[in-house]
Write a protein that holds these residues in place. Structure first.
Motif, PDB file in Angstrom:
ATOM      1  N   MET A 128       0.826  -1.209   0.000  1.00 24.87           N
ATOM      2  CA  MET A 128       0.000   0.000   0.000  1.00 24.87           C
ATOM      3  C   MET A 128       0.860   1.259   0.000  1.00 24.87           C
ATOM      4  O   MET A 128       0.346   2.367  -0.030  1.00 24.87           O
ATOM      5  CB  MET A 128      -0.931   0.023   1.220  1.00 24.87           C
ATOM      6  N   ARG A 129       2.158   1.090   0.025  1.00 22.64           N
ATOM      7  CA  ARG A 129       3.078   2.236   0.032  1.00 22.64           C
ATOM      8  C   ARG A 129       3.487   2.580  -1.399  1.00 22.64           C
ATOM      9  O   ARG A 129       2.974   2.021  -2.357  1.00 22.64           O
ATOM     10  CB  ARG A 129       4.289   1.875   0.890  1.00 22.64           C
ATOM     11  N   ALA A 130       4.455   3.438  -1.540  1.00 25.43           N
ATOM     12  CA  ALA A 130       4.932   3.877  -2.858  1.00 25.43           C
ATOM     13  C   ALA A 130       5.491   2.686  -3.644  1.00 25.43           C
ATOM     14  O   ALA A 130       6.018   1.737  -3.057  1.00 25.43           O
ATOM     15  CB  ALA A 130       6.016   4.932  -2.678  1.00 25.43           C
ATOM     16  N   PRO A 131       5.386   2.754  -4.978  1.00 32.84           N
ATOM     17  CA  PRO A 131       5.919   1.665  -5.805  1.00 32.84           C
ATOM     18  C   PRO A 131       7.436   1.531  -5.649  1.00 32.84           C
ATOM     19  O   PRO A 131       8.123   2.489  -5.282  1.00 32.84           O
ATOM     20  CB  PRO A 131       5.561   2.065  -7.224  1.00 32.84           C
ATOM     21  N   LEU A 132       7.933   0.353  -5.947  1.00 32.89           N
ATOM     22  CA  LEU A 132       9.373   0.073  -5.876  1.00 32.89           C
ATOM     23  C   LEU A 132      10.012   0.318  -7.227  1.00 32.89           C
ATOM     24  O   LEU A 132       9.364   0.188  -8.264  1.00 32.89           O
ATOM     25  CB  LEU A 132       9.610  -1.379  -5.477  1.00 32.89           C
ATOM     26  N   ASP A 133      11.297   0.629  -7.230  1.00 34.80           N
ATOM     27  CA  ASP A 133      12.028   0.734  -8.486  1.00 34.80           C
ATOM     28  C   ASP A 133      12.687  -0.619  -8.786  1.00 34.80           C
ATOM     29  O   ASP A 133      12.482  -1.594  -8.063  1.00 34.80           O
ATOM     30  CB  ASP A 133      13.036   1.883  -8.448  1.00 34.80           C
ATOM     31  N   GLY A 134      13.464  -0.669  -9.837  1.00 33.74           N
ATOM     32  CA  GLY A 134      14.095  -1.929 -10.249  1.00 33.74           C
ATOM     33  C   GLY A 134      14.970  -2.571  -9.183  1.00 33.74           C
ATOM     34  O   GLY A 134      14.774  -3.740  -8.843  1.00 33.74           O
ATOM     35  N   PRO A 135      15.965  -1.845  -8.641  1.00 33.00           N
ATOM     36  CA  PRO A 135      16.823  -2.455  -7.622  1.00 33.00           C
ATOM     37  C   PRO A 135      16.065  -2.875  -6.357  1.00 33.00           C
ATOM     38  O   PRO A 135      16.376  -3.907  -5.755  1.00 33.00           O
ATOM     39  CB  PRO A 135      17.851  -1.357  -7.320  1.00 33.00           C
ATOM     40  N   GLU A 136      15.056  -2.093  -5.970  1.00 36.54           N
ATOM     41  CA  GLU A 136      14.259  -2.486  -4.792  1.00 36.54           C
ATOM     42  C   GLU A 136      13.436  -3.731  -5.114  1.00 36.54           C
ATOM     43  O   GLU A 136      13.298  -4.631  -4.278  1.00 36.54           O
ATOM     44  CB  GLU A 136      13.340  -1.341  -4.371  1.00 36.54           C
ATOM     45  N   GLY A 173      18.406  -7.911 -11.876  1.00 36.38           N
ATOM     46  CA  GLY A 173      19.783  -7.843 -11.398  1.00 36.38           C
ATOM     47  C   GLY A 173      20.689  -6.998 -12.271  1.00 36.38           C
ATOM     48  O   GLY A 173      21.782  -6.610 -11.852  1.00 36.38           O
ATOM     49  N   HIS A 174      20.252  -6.712 -13.480  1.00 34.61           N
ATOM     50  CA  HIS A 174      21.055  -5.886 -14.401  1.00 34.61           C
ATOM     51  C   HIS A 174      20.760  -4.401 -14.261  1.00 34.61           C
ATOM     52  O   HIS A 174      21.411  -3.570 -14.907  1.00 34.61           O
ATOM     53  CB  HIS A 174      20.802  -6.323 -15.853  1.00 34.61           C
ATOM     54  N   LEU A 175      19.791  -4.059 -13.429  1.00 36.69           N
ATOM     55  CA  LEU A 175      19.393  -2.660 -13.297  1.00 36.69           C
ATOM     56  C   LEU A 175      20.103  -1.976 -12.131  1.00 36.69           C
ATOM     57  O   LEU A 175      20.307  -2.583 -11.086  1.00 36.69           O
ATOM     58  CB  LEU A 175      17.881  -2.549 -13.084  1.00 36.69           C
ATOM     59  N   GLY A 176      20.439  -0.754 -12.351  1.00 38.13           N
ATOM     60  CA  GLY A 176      20.955   0.112 -11.294  1.00 38.13           C
ATOM     61  C   GLY A 176      20.132   1.384 -11.277  1.00 38.13           C
ATOM     62  O   GLY A 176      19.252   1.576 -12.103  1.00 38.13           O
ATOM     63  N   ARG A 177      20.425   2.230 -10.354  1.00 33.77           N
ATOM     64  CA  ARG A 177      19.690   3.491 -10.214  1.00 33.77           C
ATOM     65  C   ARG A 177      20.678   4.625 -10.459  1.00 33.77           C
ATOM     66  O   ARG A 177      21.775   4.639  -9.893  1.00 33.77           O
ATOM     67  CB  ARG A 177      19.095   3.570  -8.815  1.00 33.77           C
ATOM     68  N   HIS A 178      20.283   5.577 -11.323  1.00 30.94           N
ATOM     69  CA  HIS A 178      21.114   6.771 -11.520  1.00 30.94           C
ATOM     70  C   HIS A 178      21.126   7.571 -10.236  1.00 30.94           C
ATOM     71  O   HIS A 178      20.111   7.690  -9.545  1.00 30.94           O
ATOM     72  CB  HIS A 178      20.542   7.660 -12.642  1.00 30.94           C
ATOM     73  N   ALA A 205      22.237  11.320  -8.294  1.00 27.43           N
ATOM     74  CA  ALA A 205      22.258  12.753  -8.624  1.00 27.43           C
ATOM     75  C   ALA A 205      23.620  13.172  -9.158  1.00 27.43           C
ATOM     76  O   ALA A 205      23.710  14.032 -10.028  1.00 27.43           O
ATOM     77  CB  ALA A 205      21.882  13.581  -7.402  1.00 27.43           C
ATOM     78  N   SER A 206      24.703  12.596  -8.670  1.00 33.73           N
ATOM     79  CA  SER A 206      26.049  12.976  -9.114  1.00 33.73           C
ATOM     80  C   SER A 206      26.337  12.516 -10.541  1.00 33.73           C
ATOM     81  O   SER A 206      27.238  13.024 -11.177  1.00 33.73           O
ATOM     82  CB  SER A 206      27.094  12.406  -8.170  1.00 33.73           C
ATOM     83  N   GLU A 207      25.557  11.567 -11.074  1.00 31.54           N
ATOM     84  CA  GLU A 207      25.760  11.083 -12.431  1.00 31.54           C
ATOM     85  C   GLU A 207      25.045  11.946 -13.455  1.00 31.54           C
ATOM     86  O   GLU A 207      25.293  11.874 -14.640  1.00 31.54           O
ATOM     87  CB  GLU A 207      25.263   9.635 -12.571  1.00 31.54           C
ATOM     88  N   ASP A 208      24.062  12.762 -13.010  1.00 35.58           N
ATOM     89  CA  ASP A 208      23.254  13.561 -13.942  1.00 35.58           C
ATOM     90  C   ASP A 208      23.927  14.802 -14.388  1.00 35.58           C
ATOM     91  O   ASP A 208      24.797  15.371 -14.041  1.00 35.58           O
ATOM     92  CB  ASP A 208      21.897  13.920 -13.297  1.00 35.58           C
TER      93      ASP A 208
END
Length: 116
Positions: free
Chosen positions: A23-31, A106-111, A113-116
């Protein structure tokens, strides 16, 4: 309640709690990777339990049981172990799909802020 029934009840409560957490916020790929990994492990453990239950019912003595519908209890025992076998096959297939999804995640990472 047997120890086995208590363990399954505890596992069911844990899944209920996990469902409540959806019921909380959706998860991203790594989560999602971590959650799908846990589900893959769970699905991988269920066939042993389902097979044990099915084998137990195959060995059960129908004469030691009654069917409250007035039927021969051997029919209910036979039908139950057949459906448990079917459930086991479905769980194995679900586990394969979960494992494949886990591998893709398992192939996904999260960008960051320092990469943008």
């Amino acid at each position: 309640m047997t120890a086995l029934a208590q363990h399954v009840d505890t596992a069911s409560d844990a899944v209920r709690a996990a469902n409540h957490a959806t019921m909380r916020a959706p998860l991203d790929g790594p989560e999602s990777y971590a959650v799908v990994g846990g589900l893959t492990e769970l699905a991988g453990r269920l066939p042993q339990l389902l097979d044990y239950l099915s084998r137990s019912l195959r060995r059960a003595d129908p004469a030691a049981h009654y069917d409250d519908r007035g039927r021969d209890p051997s029919g209910a025992l036979h039908a139950a172990h057949g459906h448990l076998d079917d459930a086991c096959a479905a769980v194995v297939q679900a586990g394969e799909h979960l494992s494949t999804a886990h591998n893709h995640l398992g192939h996904l990472g999260r960008h960051t802020a320092s990469e943008d």
